[in-house]
Design a protein around this motif. Structure first.
Motif, PDB file in Angstrom:
ATOM      1  N   LEU A   3     -47.187  -5.698 -26.088  1.00 57.57           N
ATOM      2  CA  LEU A   3     -46.167  -5.901 -27.120  1.00 57.57           C
ATOM      3  C   LEU A   3     -46.027  -7.383 -27.346  1.00 57.57           C
ATOM      4  O   LEU A   3     -45.725  -8.127 -26.419  1.00 57.57           O
ATOM      5  CB  LEU A   3     -44.835  -5.293 -26.703  1.00 57.57           C
ATOM      6  N   LEU A   4     -46.242  -7.818 -28.574  1.00 57.21           N
ATOM      7  CA  LEU A   4     -46.126  -9.222 -28.929  1.00 57.21           C
ATOM      8  C   LEU A   4     -45.058  -9.351 -29.984  1.00 57.21           C
ATOM      9  O   LEU A   4     -45.058  -8.629 -30.968  1.00 57.21           O
ATOM     10  CB  LEU A   4     -47.458  -9.760 -29.466  1.00 57.21           C
ATOM     11  N   ALA A   5     -44.137 -10.309 -29.786  1.00 56.74           N
ATOM     12  CA  ALA A   5     -43.088 -10.550 -30.785  1.00 56.74           C
ATOM     13  C   ALA A   5     -42.887 -12.033 -30.908  1.00 56.74           C
ATOM     14  O   ALA A   5     -42.690 -12.727 -29.920  1.00 56.74           O
ATOM     15  CB  ALA A   5     -41.782  -9.865 -30.388  1.00 56.74           C
ATOM     16  N   THR A  76     -42.429 -11.521 -37.271  1.00 50.78           N
ATOM     17  CA  THR A  76     -42.406 -10.693 -36.065  1.00 50.78           C
ATOM     18  C   THR A  76     -43.601  -9.754 -36.119  1.00 50.78           C
ATOM     19  O   THR A  76     -43.818  -9.084 -37.131  1.00 50.78           O
ATOM     20  CB  THR A  76     -41.108  -9.879 -35.963  1.00 50.78           C
ATOM     21  N   ALA A  77     -44.374  -9.725 -35.053  1.00 57.38           N
ATOM     22  CA  ALA A  77     -45.556  -8.871 -34.991  1.00 57.38           C
ATOM     23  C   ALA A  77     -45.561  -8.113 -33.670  1.00 57.38           C
ATOM     24  O   ALA A  77     -45.111  -8.636 -32.645  1.00 57.38           O
ATOM     25  CB  ALA A  77     -46.835  -9.701 -35.131  1.00 57.38           C
ATOM     26  N   SER A  78     -46.036  -6.893 -33.698  1.00 54.12           N
ATOM     27  CA  SER A  78     -46.121  -6.096 -32.478  1.00 54.12           C
ATOM     28  C   SER A  78     -47.397  -5.272 -32.493  1.00 54.12           C
ATOM     29  O   SER A  78     -47.897  -4.874 -33.555  1.00 54.12           O
ATOM     30  CB  SER A  78     -44.901  -5.177 -32.328  1.00 54.12           C
ATOM     31  N   TYR A  79     -47.926  -5.019 -31.301  1.00 53.85           N
ATOM     32  CA  TYR A  79     -49.139  -4.214 -31.161  1.00 53.85           C
ATOM     33  C   TYR A  79     -49.033  -3.409 -29.874  1.00 53.85           C
ATOM     34  O   TYR A  79     -48.742  -3.962 -28.810  1.00 53.85           O
ATOM     35  CB  TYR A  79     -50.382  -5.099 -31.130  1.00 53.85           C
ATOM     36  N   GLY A  80     -49.211  -2.121 -29.962  1.00 55.27           N
ATOM     37  CA  GLY A  80     -49.159  -1.255 -28.795  1.00 55.27           C
ATOM     38  C   GLY A  80     -50.365  -0.342 -28.756  1.00 55.27           C
ATOM     39  O   GLY A  80     -50.853   0.122 -29.792  1.00 55.27           O
ATOM     40  N   SER A 104     -47.645  -3.554 -36.242  1.00 54.39           N
ATOM     41  CA  SER A 104     -46.686  -3.859 -37.305  1.00 54.39           C
ATOM     42  C   SER A 104     -46.531  -5.360 -37.443  1.00 54.39           C
ATOM     43  O   SER A 104     -46.695  -6.116 -36.475  1.00 54.39           O
ATOM     44  CB  SER A 104     -45.323  -3.227 -37.015  1.00 54.39           C
ATOM     45  N   THR A 126     -46.570  -1.375 -41.348  1.00 54.17           N
ATOM     46  CA  THR A 126     -46.781  -0.670 -40.090  1.00 54.17           C
ATOM     47  C   THR A 126     -47.978   0.258 -40.229  1.00 54.17           C
ATOM     48  O   THR A 126     -48.120   0.963 -41.242  1.00 54.17           O
ATOM     49  CB  THR A 126     -45.541   0.152 -39.698  1.00 54.17           C
ATOM     50  N   ASN A 269     -34.647  -5.630 -32.147  1.00 49.55           N
ATOM     51  CA  ASN A 269     -35.563  -6.682 -32.561  1.00 49.55           C
ATOM     52  C   ASN A 269     -35.311  -7.951 -31.756  1.00 49.55           C
ATOM     53  O   ASN A 269     -34.164  -8.383 -31.605  1.00 49.55           O
ATOM     54  CB  ASN A 269     -35.388  -6.990 -34.060  1.00 49.55           C
TER      55      ASN A 269
END
Length: 276
Positions: A3-5, A76-80, A104, A126, A269
């Motif tokens: 998870l990257l934010a 804001t970026a996220s990857y799972g 996303s 997303t 968030n």
């Protein structure tokens, strides 16, 4: 799962204090009320005027946190990702082969129309994928089934406008709480493929949505130019319209609406801000 934010905010936040008081050694109330700061070429009070809607004056102040005229840019970026190669499954589940991932990205841009008050635009993209190669379940001869070659894909876009109001908690400009209201409109599609009676069924869905959300939060400057933000959804209204086809045959449409009046664990968030 990874998870990257990250969040980036930029603005020419040139605030020079004419009088400085320590948060741990507060000045008399009268001195705080007279305190001024220089913002650009203007001199403004460090305490923003507030209307008292109650019967009593509780002595609470809204301190200047971010001045009028600043721009804010955020990302804001996220990857799972999940794979059965990384986990152990109970013995009752056999031949479990699953891989899934979610991505996303949420850029934002805002402008402070007044001290501690900003408006802006929010964008959101997303994308999600899930592939189930095989799955067999055997529970004491009472429940036995198997699945194979199941896949799901979805992507969605949304754009919204927001208003955020900060309440500074001290003269040090380190802590503030805020409330954010945003109105968003989005669209997206999904595709669900699976075998049923040895026949491939391909279901496609298009989605159109609108939502109104209220999200309080906290902003903390952990360094002079770096802040940490966290917000969470507590109330929202949503409208959603779906159309669905299976093997190019229309299966109808559905319209739904709803309201959420509780703390939403799936709408939290986190952001890290850099102010220039």
């Amino acid at each position: 799962m990874i998870l990257l934010a990250a969040s980036l905010c930029a603005g020419a936040q040139a605030i020079d204090s004419l009088e400085v008081y320590s948060e741990f050694s507060p000045a008399p109330v009268g001195s705080i009320l007279d305190q001024k700061v220089i913002v650009g070429k203007d001199t403004v009070s460090i305490i923003l005027p507030q209307r008292n809607f109650g019967r009593y004056d509780r002595g609470l102040f809204n301190f200047l946190f971010i001045p009028k005229g600043q721009w804010a840019f955020g990302l804001t970026a996220s990857y799972g990702e999940f794979s059965t190669d990384d986990v152990q499954i109970l013995s009752l589940i056999k031949d479990f082969d699953f891989k899934g991932k979610m991505f996303s990205i949420k850029p934002t841009v805002g402008y402070f129309i007044a001290n501690n008050q900003s408006v802006g635009l929010k964008f959101n993209y997303t994308r999600g994928e899930a592939d189930l190669g095989s799955l067999s379940v055997d529970i004491d001869d009472d429940l036995n089934f198997s699945l194979r070659d199941v896949s799901y894909f979805s992507n969605s876009y949304s754009i919204g406008v927001y208003y955020r109001n900060y309440v500074g908690l001290s003269t040090e400009k380190r802590f503030a709480v805020f409330n954010e209201v945003d109105l968003s409109f989005g669209s997206g599609s999904s595709r669900f493929k699976r075998y049923y009676d040895d026949e491939l069924r391909d279901t496609r869905t298009t989605i159109t949505s609108a939502s109104l959300n209220f999200s309080p939060g906290v902003c903390v400057f952990i360094m002079d130019n770096v802040s940490f933000n966290v917000s969470f959804g507590v109330f929202g209204l949503s409208l959603r319209h779906e159309k669905q086809w299976t093997n190019d045959q229309s299966e109808g449409s559905r319209f739904s609406s709803g309201a959420n009046f509780k703390f939403n664990l799936f709408n939290i968030n986190f952001g890290l801000g850099v102010h220039i």
